[in-house]
Design an enzyme around this catalytic site. Sequence first.
Site, PDB file in Angstrom:
ATOM      1  N   HIS A 205     -13.979  28.999 -11.429  1.00 50.54           N
ATOM      2  CA  HIS A 205     -14.770  27.839 -11.868  1.00 50.54           C
ATOM      3  C   HIS A 205     -15.961  27.628 -10.939  1.00 50.54           C
ATOM      4  O   HIS A 205     -15.910  26.808 -10.013  1.00 50.54           O
ATOM      5  CB  HIS A 205     -13.886  26.581 -11.894  1.00 50.54           C
ATOM      6  CG  HIS A 205     -12.952  26.538 -13.034  1.00 50.54           C
ATOM      7  ND1 HIS A 205     -13.261  25.931 -14.237  1.00 50.54           N
ATOM      8  CD2 HIS A 205     -11.709  27.058 -13.181  1.00 50.54           C
ATOM      9  CE1 HIS A 205     -12.247  26.071 -15.065  1.00 50.54           C
ATOM     10  NE2 HIS A 205     -11.293  26.748 -14.463  1.00 50.54           N
TER      11      HIS A 205
ATOM     12  N   GLU B 102     -18.520  25.982 -11.367  1.00 51.78           N
ATOM     13  CA  GLU B 102     -19.015  24.598 -11.417  1.00 51.78           C
ATOM     14  C   GLU B 102     -18.321  23.694 -10.399  1.00 51.78           C
ATOM     15  O   GLU B 102     -18.778  22.573 -10.147  1.00 51.78           O
ATOM     16  CB  GLU B 102     -18.854  24.022 -12.834  1.00 51.78           C
ATOM     17  CG  GLU B 102     -17.480  23.511 -13.210  1.00 51.78           C
ATOM     18  CD  GLU B 102     -16.475  24.605 -13.560  1.00 51.78           C
ATOM     19  OE1 GLU B 102     -15.331  24.266 -13.906  1.00 51.78           O
ATOM     20  OE2 GLU B 102     -16.837  25.804 -13.507  1.00 51.78           O
TER      21      GLU B 102
ATOM     22  N   CYS C 240     -13.642  30.993 -16.982  1.00 52.00           N
ATOM     23  CA  CYS C 240     -12.192  30.833 -17.089  1.00 52.00           C
ATOM     24  C   CYS C 240     -11.734  31.063 -18.529  1.00 52.00           C
ATOM     25  O   CYS C 240     -11.704  32.198 -18.988  1.00 52.00           O
ATOM     26  CB  CYS C 240     -11.749  29.483 -16.529  1.00 52.00           C
ATOM     27  SG  CYS C 240      -9.972  29.416 -16.178  1.00 52.00           S
TER      28      CYS C 240
END
Length: 225
Positions: free
Chosen positions: A207, A209, A113
């Site tokens: 993202h 994660e 990002c």
Amino acid sequence: MSQPLIGVSTYLNEASWGVWRLPAALLPAGYPRLVQSAGGMAAMLPPDDPGRAASVVARLDGLVVAGGPDVEPVRYGAEPDPRTGPPARERDAWELALIDAALADGTPLLGICRGMQLLNVALGGTLVQHLDGHVEATGVFGRHPVTPVEGTRYASLVPEESAVPTYHHQSVDRLGDGLVVSAHAQDGTVEAVELPDPAWVLGVQWHPEMGEDTRVMAGLVRAAS
């Protein structure tokens, strides 16, 4: 074989825990968990003197530049849009120095990002300071599909169109020197960029994660091994 050491840049914010409210170096737990799930060992890299970046990167096997606040527009020669967030100058200076060091040293690099946007800026590119449709609601990650560009490193990791966790209001405008686009959103927004071989340098606008797909991080960890 030992696990590769993957450095992850951090936030620098005031935070509260227990009875304390103090400045803190922060990293959402999804980042180290993703590194660990992909077979790496995570180390936090809080903002530091940019002059130390090269010596820090020399100790790492791979580098992740994490998400976070908007890049200060002065970094790419622009005036701030009213919708651009307040600057995070310590992070900008530190993370740009980390990126420069990783590129110079050939250290595998993944930008997430903000990290992808900083990679683009580090290589002379610019950013769109505001776009609609990529934030579901304040503080809520949305999902949308991204399509890989055939023949790119990203496509070799994730060959199919896939839905990804997303939360951003800025994006790549002019590409940085040497970067190629490796994924798009349905509205044409650049969703991934990379440097061609032999470098292992990839930036994704979403993202990972916040999802279950470890393939992008696993690619970094394999390159770092």
